[in-house]
Design an enzyme around this catalytic site. Structure first.
Site, PDB file in Angstrom:
ATOM      1  N   ASP A   1       0.852  -1.198   0.000  1.00  0.00           N
ATOM      2  CA  ASP A   1       0.000   0.000   0.000  1.00  0.00           C
ATOM      3  C   ASP A   1       0.887   1.247   0.000  1.00  0.00           C
ATOM      4  O   ASP A   1       2.044   1.198   0.414  1.00  0.00           O
ATOM      5  CB  ASP A   1      -0.875   0.046   1.254  1.00  0.00           C
ATOM      6  CG  ASP A   1      -1.859  -1.105   1.303  1.00  0.00           C
ATOM      7  OD1 ASP A   1      -2.170  -1.664   0.237  1.00  0.00           O
ATOM      8  OD2 ASP A   1      -2.301  -1.433   2.419  1.00  0.00           O
TER       9      ASP A   1
HETATM   10  N1  URA Z   1      -1.241  -5.893   3.908  1.00  0.00           N
HETATM   11  C1  URA Z   1      -1.744  -4.647   3.916  1.00  0.00           C
HETATM   12  O1  URA Z   1      -2.786  -4.392   4.513  1.00  0.00           O
HETATM   13  N2  URA Z   1      -1.055  -3.680   3.269  1.00  0.00           N
HETATM   14  C2  URA Z   1       0.119  -3.899   2.638  1.00  0.00           C
HETATM   15  O2  URA Z   1       0.704  -2.976   2.085  1.00  0.00           O
HETATM   16  C3  URA Z   1       0.630  -5.198   2.632  1.00  0.00           C
HETATM   17  C4  URA Z   1      -0.068  -6.185   3.279  1.00  0.00           C
END
Ligand code: URA
Length: 231
Positions: A101
């Site tokens: 993310d």
């Molecule tokens: N899980 C998440 O919620 N975000 C990420 O970036 C990676 C794994």
């Protein structure tokens, strides 16, 4: 073979692009800068570009320390893409072997080898990923068991696969979580299902590849042959 032909084969560039690299004095052969396209190189020649030794037709395997605020896609309307952190050629050939993310930091693998990235991202391969997580609310005593047993995520049919939770610091609400899946926002959704909230998320391991501690956020390096061969 000629140096320009060697560069075409090793970097996947056109003859024109190879000649530009040579003219810009970016290529060294056996430690000396060479700006003549027609010189001959052979199996024993050490040809380097930006201090990286080139081999013919080698696929690229890269580890990047993704900083906060960058997205793992080729384009985004709001945030810069993590690709801007790479000083590489043929960028359109590269892709992320699994995304983070925009607000997650840490290890991202990038390659131009589709079969290799498939082994990392395909649900069939259960590749493990480890995250350091900082939570808004205290860690409950039953968390370890709940992650082991599987968690029911919103809008998913099946429970999550068994995951391992290690408590690092109760005062700071800090844990290490190892999961074998890569569903959309998976870690955030797992903790949300337990009534908690992820405040900070950092990935430090994919399979047996650990984020290089010498890398600063935004820096990257090529995987060693041994690291790349683990997938
Ligand atoms: N899980 C998440 O919620 N975000 C990420 O970036 C990676 C794994």
């Amino acid at each position: 073979m000629r140096l320009d032909k060697f560069l075409c084969d090793s970097l996947g560039v056109t003859r024109k692009e190879a000649n530009q690299l040579i003219k810009r004095k970016e290529i060294s052969v056996d430690g000396a800068m060479r700006n003549v396209a027609s010189i001959q190189v052979n199996d024993t020649s050490k040809v380097e570009w930006k201090e990286r030794q080139l081999t013919i037709s080698g696929p690229r395997y890269i580890m990047l320390f993704k900083p906060d605020g960058y997205v793992c896609s080729h384009e985004d309307a709001t945030n810069p893409t993590a690709f801007v952190l790479l000083d590489e050629i043929k960028m359109d050939k590269l892709h992320f072997a699994g995304r983070l993310d925009v607000d997650t930091t840490g290890l991202v693998l990038i390659t131009d080898d589709g079969k290799w990235s498939h082994r990392i991202t395909s649900p069939k391969h259960n590749c493990s990923k480890r995250y350091r997580v900082w939570l808004a609310e205290p860690i409950q005593d039953d968390y370890i068991e709940k992650f082991e047993q599987g968690i029911q995520l919103n809008n998913e049919k099946d429970l999550t696969l068994p995951a391992t939770l290690e408590i690092i610091d109760r005062e700071e609400n800090e844990v290490l979580l190892t999961i074998q899946e890569g569903k959309y926002h998976q870690v955030k959704r797992m903790f949300a299902a337990l009534g908690n909230k992820v405040e900070g998320l950092h990935r430090d391991t994919i399979g047996s590849i650990r984020l290089d501690e010498t890398l600063e956020p935004g820096q990257y390096r090529y995987l060693t042959a041994e690291e790349a061969a683990t997938f």
